[in-house]
Every structure is written in C-alpha cells, then in structure tokens.
Enzyme design. Structure first.
Site, PDB file in Angstrom:
ATOM      1  N   ARG A  82       0.840  -1.172  -0.109  1.00 56.73           N
ATOM      2  CA  ARG A  82      -0.108  -0.009   0.070  1.00 56.73           C
ATOM      3  C   ARG A  82       0.977   1.197  -0.019  1.00 56.73           C
ATOM      4  O   ARG A  82       0.610   2.266  -0.784  1.00 56.73           O
ATOM      5  CB  ARG A  82      -0.946  -0.010   1.311  1.00 56.73           C
ATOM      6  CG  ARG A  82      -2.086  -1.047   1.150  1.00 56.73           C
ATOM      7  CD  ARG A  82      -2.875  -0.954   2.329  1.00 56.73           C
ATOM      8  NE  ARG A  82      -1.960  -1.476   3.627  1.00 56.73           N
ATOM      9  CZ  ARG A  82      -2.289  -1.124   4.807  1.00 56.73           C
ATOM     10  NH1 ARG A  82      -3.272  -0.486   4.985  1.00 56.73           N
ATOM     11  NH2 ARG A  82      -1.568  -1.330   5.817  1.00 56.73           N
ATOM     12  N   ASN A 100      -5.863  -2.646   2.642  1.00 52.33           N
ATOM     13  CA  ASN A 100      -6.082  -4.194   2.514  1.00 52.33           C
ATOM     14  C   ASN A 100      -7.494  -4.677   2.740  1.00 52.33           C
ATOM     15  O   ASN A 100      -8.333  -3.869   3.112  1.00 52.33           O
ATOM     16  CB  ASN A 100      -5.344  -4.631   3.948  1.00 52.33           C
ATOM     17  CG  ASN A 100      -3.893  -4.541   3.660  1.00 52.33           C
ATOM     18  OD1 ASN A 100      -3.322  -4.260   2.699  1.00 52.33           O
ATOM     19  ND2 ASN A 100      -3.008  -4.329   5.123  1.00 52.33           N
TER      20      ASN A 100
END
Length: 172
Positions: A82, A100
């Site tokens: 990320r 996520n």
C-alpha cells in the site's frame, strides 16, 4: 469572443457595463458548483468566454477527471504494498486511496485529470492515459520489492466533471 476571468464577482461591474450580466450569473453558478476551482473555498475563480453580443457564454474549464478501481491479489499484505502504491500514485500525480481487504488483497481507486490536446489538424491526444497505463503496469507487474502479484483486476474508467479526491491515501 473574449476571455474574462471572474473572481468572487469583482468583475460584475465591468461586465454589466458591457451588457453582459448573464455572463456573471452563469459564471457564478458554474463556480459555486466547481469544487476544484481553487483550494480556498472562499475564493471563486471562473473563466468564461463571451461573444461580442454577450449572448454566447461558455465556461472555458474543460476539466475532466477519470477514476478507475483496482484489486490486486497475491502476497500484497505485510510487504508495504500500500505504501509503495501511494508513492507511485504520488509520483504520477494521481489521487485516490488503497486498503487491505479481508480477502488478503489490496483494493483501491485512483483518479487523474484528463484533457484533450490537439496534436494535428484532425487528431487529438488525451493526457493522463499514458500515466494510467504506467500505473496499471506497476500494480500488475512491479509492486513493492517483497510483494508477489498473482492477479489484478480493474474497473472500467469512469469520467466525471468533478474531482472525488484531493490526494492519494492509504486507508487503514
């Protein structure tokens, strides 16, 4: 035709003197509905084009924004995927988010500015598309150094006249 900039209605007297009050009303309506005219919401800036008779008023802002949703599968959690996605999005000038999922994937959405520029008398090139292809390639094939990408899916591109995001964020 001529171009005129309207800033918080300060040009009302100048345009009204030319018999163009309609331009101001139209410009202020366009400006009040445009969240991307400026970062300071107390200042409204709009460009308008008015023909010499004052009856053809066209906003000159051709801003368009494209957004695409994505989901990446593989070993993409716990490997800084990320954060690396945010870094790449920032590098390319994209806005949006990623997070996520409970499916052990990373999902998100990115947005970019698009505009058409004329490359010849009959050909147009849309800016932003090349950067989007670069980002898609990065998401599907590069990722973070410790990630392993098994699959990637993308939604169709959605074009809008308003911006959805101000920057790119990692959502927890």
């Amino acid at each position: 035709p001529f171009r005129h900039r309207v800033i918080n209605g300060r040009s009302i007297n100048a345009l009204c003197a030319l018999g163009m009050a309609t331009a101001i009303v139209f410009a202020l309506v366009v400006a009040s509905s445009s969240s991307s005219a400026t970062k300071d919401p107390s200042i409204v800036v709009v460009d308008v084009v008015v023909d010499s008779r004052g009856d053809n008023i066209i906003p000159t802002s051709d801003e368009k924004f494209a957004s695409i949703k994505f989901e990446i599968s593989g070993k993409v959690q716990g490997v800084y995927f990320r954060q690396h996605t945010k870094d790449k999005a920032d590098e390319l000038g994209f806005r949006g988010w990623c997070r996520n999922t409970s499916r052990k994937t990373v999902e998100g959405e990115y947005e970019y500015d698009i505009s058409r520029e004329q490359t010849s008398s009959s050909s147009f090139n849309e800016r932003g598309v090349e950067e989007s292809q670069t980002f898609r390639h990065w998401l599907c094939n590069v990722g973070s150094p410790k990630s392993r990408i098994d699959g990637c899916t993308f939604s169709d591109r959605v074009v809008s006249s308003s911006r959805k995001f101000e920057d790119f964020r990692v959502v927890k």
